[in-house]
Motif scaffolding. Structure first.
Motif, PDB file in Angstrom:
ATOM      1  N   UNK A  69      37.811  53.113  99.345  1.00  0.00           N
ATOM      2  CA  UNK A  69      37.079  53.766 100.430  1.00  0.00           C
ATOM      3  C   UNK A  69      35.600  53.742 100.078  1.00  0.00           C
ATOM      4  N   UNK A  70      34.808  53.351 101.044  1.00  0.00           N
ATOM      5  CA  UNK A  70      33.367  53.320 100.863  1.00  0.00           C
ATOM      6  C   UNK A  70      32.747  53.939 102.115  1.00  0.00           C
ATOM      7  N   UNK A  71      31.656  54.618 101.958  1.00  0.00           N
ATOM      8  CA  UNK A  71      30.990  55.230 103.110  1.00  0.00           C
ATOM      9  C   UNK A  71      29.489  55.102 102.937  1.00  0.00           C
ATOM     10  N   UNK A  72      28.816  54.912 104.046  1.00  0.00           N
ATOM     11  CA  UNK A  72      27.364  54.805 104.023  1.00  0.00           C
ATOM     12  C   UNK A  72      26.801  55.174 105.379  1.00  0.00           C
ATOM     13  N   UNK A  73      25.563  54.809 105.573  1.00  0.00           N
ATOM     14  CA  UNK A  73      24.863  55.103 106.819  1.00  0.00           C
ATOM     15  C   UNK A  73      24.499  53.821 107.541  1.00  0.00           C
ATOM     16  N   UNK A  74      24.404  53.903 108.845  1.00  0.00           N
ATOM     17  CA  UNK A  74      23.914  52.798 109.660  1.00  0.00           C
ATOM     18  C   UNK A  74      22.404  52.953 109.735  1.00  0.00           C
ATOM     19  N   UNK A  75      21.673  51.997 109.155  1.00  0.00           N
ATOM     20  CA  UNK A  75      20.213  52.053 109.160  1.00  0.00           C
ATOM     21  C   UNK A  75      19.615  51.371 110.381  1.00  0.00           C
ATOM     22  N   UNK A  84      27.270  52.115  95.146  1.00  0.00           N
ATOM     23  CA  UNK A  84      27.928  51.356  94.075  1.00  0.00           C
ATOM     24  C   UNK A  84      29.324  51.916  93.820  1.00  0.00           C
ATOM     25  N   UNK A  85      29.433  53.223  93.848  1.00  0.00           N
ATOM     26  CA  UNK A  85      30.714  53.900  93.641  1.00  0.00           C
ATOM     27  C   UNK A  85      30.947  54.824  94.835  1.00  0.00           C
ATOM     28  N   UNK A  86      32.192  54.937  95.256  1.00  0.00           N
ATOM     29  CA  UNK A  86      32.526  55.745  96.439  1.00  0.00           C
ATOM     30  C   UNK A  86      32.010  57.177  96.322  1.00  0.00           C
ATOM     31  N   UNK A 108      19.507  57.413  97.670  1.00  0.00           N
ATOM     32  CA  UNK A 108      18.443  56.565  97.134  1.00  0.00           C
ATOM     33  C   UNK A 108      19.003  55.472  96.226  1.00  0.00           C
ATOM     34  N   UNK A 109      20.210  55.692  95.708  1.00  0.00           N
ATOM     35  CA  UNK A 109      20.851  54.714  94.823  1.00  0.00           C
ATOM     36  C   UNK A 109      21.759  53.744  95.576  1.00  0.00           C
ATOM     37  N   UNK A 110      21.866  53.890  96.893  1.00  0.00           N
ATOM     38  CA  UNK A 110      22.726  53.001  97.670  1.00  0.00           C
ATOM     39  C   UNK A 110      22.041  51.657  97.891  1.00  0.00           C
ATOM     40  N   UNK A 111      22.834  50.600  97.829  1.00  0.00           N
ATOM     41  CA  UNK A 111      22.320  49.284  98.182  1.00  0.00           C
ATOM     42  C   UNK A 111      22.352  49.148  99.697  1.00  0.00           C
ATOM     43  N   UNK A 112      21.822  48.044 100.195  1.00  0.00           N
ATOM     44  CA  UNK A 112      21.785  47.801 101.635  1.00  0.00           C
ATOM     45  C   UNK A 112      22.479  46.484 101.938  1.00  0.00           C
ATOM     46  N   UNK A 113      23.254  46.478 103.009  1.00  0.00           N
ATOM     47  CA  UNK A 113      23.889  45.249 103.490  1.00  0.00           C
ATOM     48  C   UNK A 113      23.336  44.961 104.883  1.00  0.00           C
ATOM     49  N   UNK A 159      18.925  45.645  97.079  1.00  0.00           N
ATOM     50  CA  UNK A 159      18.762  46.901  96.361  1.00  0.00           C
ATOM     51  C   UNK A 159      19.965  47.150  95.449  1.00  0.00           C
ATOM     52  N   UNK A 160      20.403  46.093  94.780  1.00  0.00           N
ATOM     53  CA  UNK A 160      21.602  46.179  93.943  1.00  0.00           C
ATOM     54  C   UNK A 160      21.342  47.078  92.736  1.00  0.00           C
ATOM     55  N   UNK A 161      22.208  48.063  92.500  1.00  0.00           N
ATOM     56  CA  UNK A 161      21.948  49.071  91.474  1.00  0.00           C
ATOM     57  C   UNK A 161      22.240  48.642  90.038  1.00  0.00           C
ATOM     58  N   UNK A 162      23.078  47.594  89.840  1.00  0.00           N
ATOM     59  CA  UNK A 162      23.433  47.201  88.474  1.00  0.00           C
ATOM     60  C   UNK A 162      23.924  45.760  88.453  1.00  0.00           C
ATOM     61  N   UNK A 163      23.906  45.174  87.265  1.00  0.00           N
ATOM     62  CA  UNK A 163      24.413  43.807  87.093  1.00  0.00           C
ATOM     63  C   UNK A 163      25.918  43.770  87.345  1.00  0.00           C
ATOM     64  N   UNK A 164      26.628  44.805  86.937  1.00  0.00           N
ATOM     65  CA  UNK A 164      28.074  44.859  87.167  1.00  0.00           C
ATOM     66  C   UNK A 164      28.380  44.862  88.662  1.00  0.00           C
ATOM     67  N   UNK A 165      27.620  45.639  89.416  1.00  0.00           N
ATOM     68  CA  UNK A 165      27.816  45.691  90.863  1.00  0.00           C
ATOM     69  C   UNK A 165      27.514  44.330  91.479  1.00  0.00           C
TER      70      UNK A 165
END
Length: 161
Positions: free
Chosen positions: A59-65, A79-81, A87-92, A111-117
């Motif tokens: 499950x993932x949740x975010x905002x519509x920009x 990055x994590x549910x 401020x730590x969320x990436x953008x698609x 706006x990728x938060x980490x190399x693992x992500x």
């Protein structure tokens, strides 16, 4: 766009309206993504992607920009549910352009938060978007999560060996 962005471009024999539906309609996403994208898709609204496979329990949740049907959709993606700090969320960003009888779909994950992500999405987006393309062009989605190896991600090949 920065050099740290993940960009995937696909050409699909369909219409911009059908690509928009494939991204935003739960009945479509269930077929090719194994989960449902739900929102009213208006700027400022929340969106959710929930797996339909209880074993994956995703499950993932975010905002519509930004939402400009059927041309452009911009979402936040944690990055994590459980990540609550927006401020730590990436953008698609989904850019949908008609080119004669094709659609050019460009997905930019920034706006990728980490190399693992970055490593995880570099294997995930090609699978999901290839399955969506197949569904739109042939009426049949791919088995998106068949096996654990990913030809787009050498680290997954090594882990599967």
């Amino acid at each position: 766009m920065t050099t740290n962005d993940f960009v995937y471009t696909s050409y699909i024999k369909t219409t911009p309206e059908k690509v928009w539906q494939a991204i935003t309609n739960p009945e479509f996403t269930r077929q090719y993504w194994g989960g449902e994208n739900k929102s009213d898709w208006k700027k400022g609204s929340q969106w959710h992607h929930t797996s339909i496979d209880e074993a994956r329990n995703f499950k993932i949740a975010g905002d519509v920009l930004e939402s400009t049907p059927p041309k452009r959709l911009v979402l936040t993606w944690p990055e994590h549910a459980e990540e609550k700090d927006k401020a730590k969320h990436s953008h698609v960003t989904f850019e949908i352009d008609a080119i004669e009888d094709l659609v050019c779909l460009k997905v930019i994950h920034s706006n990728l938060p980490s190399a693992d992500f970055a490593n995880r999405i570099s294997g995930g987006w090609p699978r999901v978007l290839s399955s969506m393309k197949s569904l739109l062009e042939t009426g049949k989605a791919l088995n998106t999560f068949a096996g654990h190896a990913s030809c787009a991600n050498p680290a997954h090949k090594e882990a599967a060996a």
